[in-house]
Design an enzyme around this catalytic site. Sequence first.
Site, short mmCIF file in Angstrom:
data_model
loop_
_atom_site.label_atom_id
_atom_site.label_comp_id
_atom_site.label_asym_id
_atom_site.label_seq_id
_atom_site.Cartn_x
_atom_site.Cartn_y
_atom_site.Cartn_z
CG ASP A 101 -51.54 6.23 -23.98
OD1 ASP A 101 -51.42 6.70 -22.84
OD2 ASP A 101 -52.03 5.11 -24.21
CD GLU A 123 -46.88 1.76 -22.85
OE1 GLU A 123 -47.78 2.58 -22.96
OE2 GLU A 123 -46.73 1.06 -21.83
CD GLU A 137 -56.20 8.02 -23.01
OE1 GLU A 137 -57.20 7.88 -23.76
OE2 GLU A 137 -56.30 8.44 -21.84
CG HIS A 226 -58.28 5.59 -15.53
ND1 HIS A 226 -57.89 6.29 -16.64
CD2 HIS A 226 -57.52 4.48 -15.50
CE1 HIS A 226 -56.92 5.62 -17.24
NE2 HIS A 226 -56.68 4.52 -16.58
NE ARG A 228 -60.23 13.55 -20.54
CZ ARG A 228 -59.32 13.75 -19.60
NH1 ARG A 228 -58.56 12.77 -19.19
NH2 ARG A 228 -59.19 14.93 -19.03
CG HIS A 259 -58.45 7.67 -11.41
ND1 HIS A 259 -58.51 9.05 -11.45
CD2 HIS A 259 -57.39 7.34 -12.17
CE1 HIS A 259 -57.52 9.51 -12.20
NE2 HIS A 259 -56.82 8.49 -12.65
C1 UD1 Z 1 -54.79 10.50 -17.29
C2 UD1 Z 1 -54.43 10.27 -18.76
C3 UD1 Z 1 -54.72 8.84 -19.16
C4 UD1 Z 1 -54.08 7.85 -18.21
C5 UD1 Z 1 -54.52 8.19 -16.78
C6 UD1 Z 1 -53.82 7.29 -15.79
C7 UD1 Z 1 -54.70 12.07 -20.41
C8 UD1 Z 1 -55.63 12.85 -21.23
N1 UD1 Z 1 -55.23 11.15 -19.60
O1 UD1 Z 1 -56.21 10.39 -17.19
O2 UD1 Z 1 -54.23 8.61 -20.47
O3 UD1 Z 1 -54.51 6.55 -18.53
O4 UD1 Z 1 -54.16 9.54 -16.49
O5 UD1 Z 1 -54.44 7.31 -14.54
O6 UD1 Z 1 -53.52 12.31 -20.45
N2 UD1 Z 1 -56.92 13.87 -9.95
C9 UD1 Z 1 -56.53 14.27 -8.68
N3 UD1 Z 1 -55.30 13.87 -8.25
C10 UD1 Z 1 -54.46 13.10 -8.98
C11 UD1 Z 1 -54.88 12.68 -10.24
C12 UD1 Z 1 -56.11 13.09 -10.73
O7 UD1 Z 1 -57.26 14.95 -7.98
O8 UD1 Z 1 -53.37 12.77 -8.50
C13 UD1 Z 1 -58.24 14.33 -10.46
C14 UD1 Z 1 -58.23 15.83 -10.77
O9 UD1 Z 1 -59.51 16.35 -10.53
C15 UD1 Z 1 -57.94 15.86 -12.27
C16 UD1 Z 1 -58.72 14.64 -12.72
O10 UD1 Z 1 -58.52 13.67 -11.69
O11 UD1 Z 1 -58.36 17.06 -12.88
C17 UD1 Z 1 -58.38 14.09 -14.05
O12 UD1 Z 1 -57.00 13.88 -14.23
P1 UD1 Z 1 -56.44 13.76 -15.75
O13 UD1 Z 1 -54.97 13.54 -15.72
O14 UD1 Z 1 -56.95 14.89 -16.57
O15 UD1 Z 1 -57.18 12.48 -16.32
P2 UD1 Z 1 -57.05 10.94 -15.98
O16 UD1 Z 1 -58.40 10.36 -16.15
O17 UD1 Z 1 -56.37 10.77 -14.69
N1 UDP Z 2 -52.02 1.30 -9.77
C1 UDP Z 2 -51.58 1.68 -8.50
N2 UDP Z 2 -52.52 1.92 -7.53
C2 UDP Z 2 -53.86 1.79 -7.76
C3 UDP Z 2 -54.29 1.42 -9.05
C4 UDP Z 2 -53.34 1.19 -10.04
O1 UDP Z 2 -50.38 1.78 -8.26
O2 UDP Z 2 -54.66 2.01 -6.83
C5 UDP Z 2 -51.00 1.08 -10.83
C6 UDP Z 2 -51.12 -0.19 -11.63
O3 UDP Z 2 -50.40 -1.26 -11.05
C7 UDP Z 2 -50.55 0.21 -13.00
C8 UDP Z 2 -50.88 1.68 -13.09
O4 UDP Z 2 -51.19 2.12 -11.77
O5 UDP Z 2 -49.14 0.09 -13.03
C9 UDP Z 2 -52.05 1.88 -14.00
O6 UDP Z 2 -52.51 3.19 -13.90
P1 UDP Z 2 -53.87 3.64 -14.54
O7 UDP Z 2 -54.81 2.48 -14.62
O8 UDP Z 2 -54.31 4.83 -13.77
O9 UDP Z 2 -53.43 4.14 -15.98
P2 UDP Z 2 -53.28 3.43 -17.41
O10 UDP Z 2 -52.32 2.32 -17.28
O11 UDP Z 2 -54.65 2.99 -17.85
O12 UDP Z 2 -52.78 4.52 -18.30
#
Ligand code: UD1
Ligand code: UDP
Length: 392
Positions: A101, A123, A137, A226, A228, A259
């Site tokens: 998602d 999924e 999502e 994490h 939104r 995160h």
């Molecule tokens: C995204 C997904 C969410 C998923 C989550 C898993 C969307 C809209 N959101 O949310 O569905 O549950 O990932 O974790 O698709 N950032 C870094 N390095 C990284 C990752 C993130 O610096 O490796 C920071 C950056 O500033 C980035 C921000 O986090 O712009 C947000 O990342 P983004 O993918 O937009 O949103 P998530 O909250 O991570």
């Molecule tokens: N996870 C990880 N390291 C961390 C936190 C989470 O490897 O420090 C793994 C966790 O086991 C799970 C996945 O990341 O498999 C979940 O990711 P996240 O919570 O970011 O996204 P979501 O599942 O909510 O989309």
Amino acid sequence: MTRQQKTVMLVFGTRPEAIKMAPLIKEFQKKSDIFNTLVCVTAQHRQLLDQVMDVFHLTADYDLDIMQQGQDLYDITSRVLLSMRDVLRQARPDLVLVHGDTTTSTAAALAAFYQQIPVGHIEAGLRTGNIYSPWPEEMNRQITGRIASYHFAPTETSRENLLKENVHPSNIYVTGNTVIDALHLVVNELKCDKRLADRERQTLIGCGYDVSRLNEGKKLVLITGHRRENFGDGFHNICKAIKMLVLRHPNVDFIYPMHLNPNVRNPIHQVFGENLNDYQNLFFIEPLEYLSFVYLMEKSFLVLTDSGGVQEEAPSLGKPVLVMRDTTERPEAVLAGTVKLVGANYQKIVDEVSQLILDDHSYSLMSKANNPYGDGQASKRIVEIIRNILGQ
Ligand code: UD1
Ligand code: UDP
């Protein structure tokens, strides 16, 4: 590539998608006589994605490298869509597989549709029915489901959700969730290789937490967040609740791998200050590699999270999960009694965590191992089904 092979492209960009696609990639790669397997990462996450690629020894055939600090939904959607246009024109896969998602999944599915390439949704069929929870999502997966030709639903419940949306039954396959495949891979590795468990213990010490603190029977609460829809007041409440719990239960350890999103980190600093080391039983650490995270989850007493994937993993390790959201698209473990929704509600979080810490009976009711999400064979099933679909 041989003439007999069919090209399957797996597209993903964030940490959880990578974890859940990794076992599937491995399974496709085992059948290299049948499949030309292409891995395309959008790198919607950069560092968090790379951690997973390293753990599972994956390499990308295409890396769109789209992440920007503070990206919004328009940035992600447009950058994925445009970059995918060129990749798909060049690679011309027979099938594109997307996961779950995220905005990566939906934009990649749309990009494939624009070139009339069929899409398989891994999924598929998870629903809350509320398009703002989780946001974006819930809408992402509904749109992806509309575009997809093939739906790999993890459970019977997700299959029923798709049937209600008039997806043809013959295009829905109940396979289990590949997250359990990934979890089994890692748990088995940790069990079989004692040196690996020692290495993880050392890695955690390097990250700021020594699990030998738990030798005396100390309890550990593992926290992640994490979403939104929790940005702003939600995370503020969550952090204040954590602070209260840390003070109220000085003999319990609390660990929070943070995160990288600044929207998650800023409220932490607002509530706990610049120096996050002021409390002897609270540990803020950097995001962990998957192996270390699973190792820590196994050591934990309970998990407090708003994550989707963690809601699926922790129950199968027998760990109670309190979910800091108002809705969940994963009702199976709630029904089984191992997951409970507490919202981003200060009082509820404080009360429910305290109850599990103090009341053995409540804890034992929630801590039974429960695995409604799969048996670790989902990837094998999906590959076999796709082999039939593509006529191989
Ligand atoms: C995204 C997904 C969410 C998923 C989550 C898993 C969307 C809209 N959101 O949310 O569905 O549950 O990932 O974790 O698709 N950032 C870094 N390095 C990284 C990752 C993130 O610096 O490796 C920071 C950056 O500033 C980035 C921000 O986090 O712009 C947000 O990342 P983004 O993918 O937009 O949103 P998530 O909250 O991570
Ligand atoms: N996870 C990880 N390291 C961390 C936190 C989470 O490897 O420090 C793994 C966790 O086991 C799970 C996945 O990341 O498999 C979940 O990711 P996240 O919570 O970011 O996204 P979501 O599942 O909510 O989309």
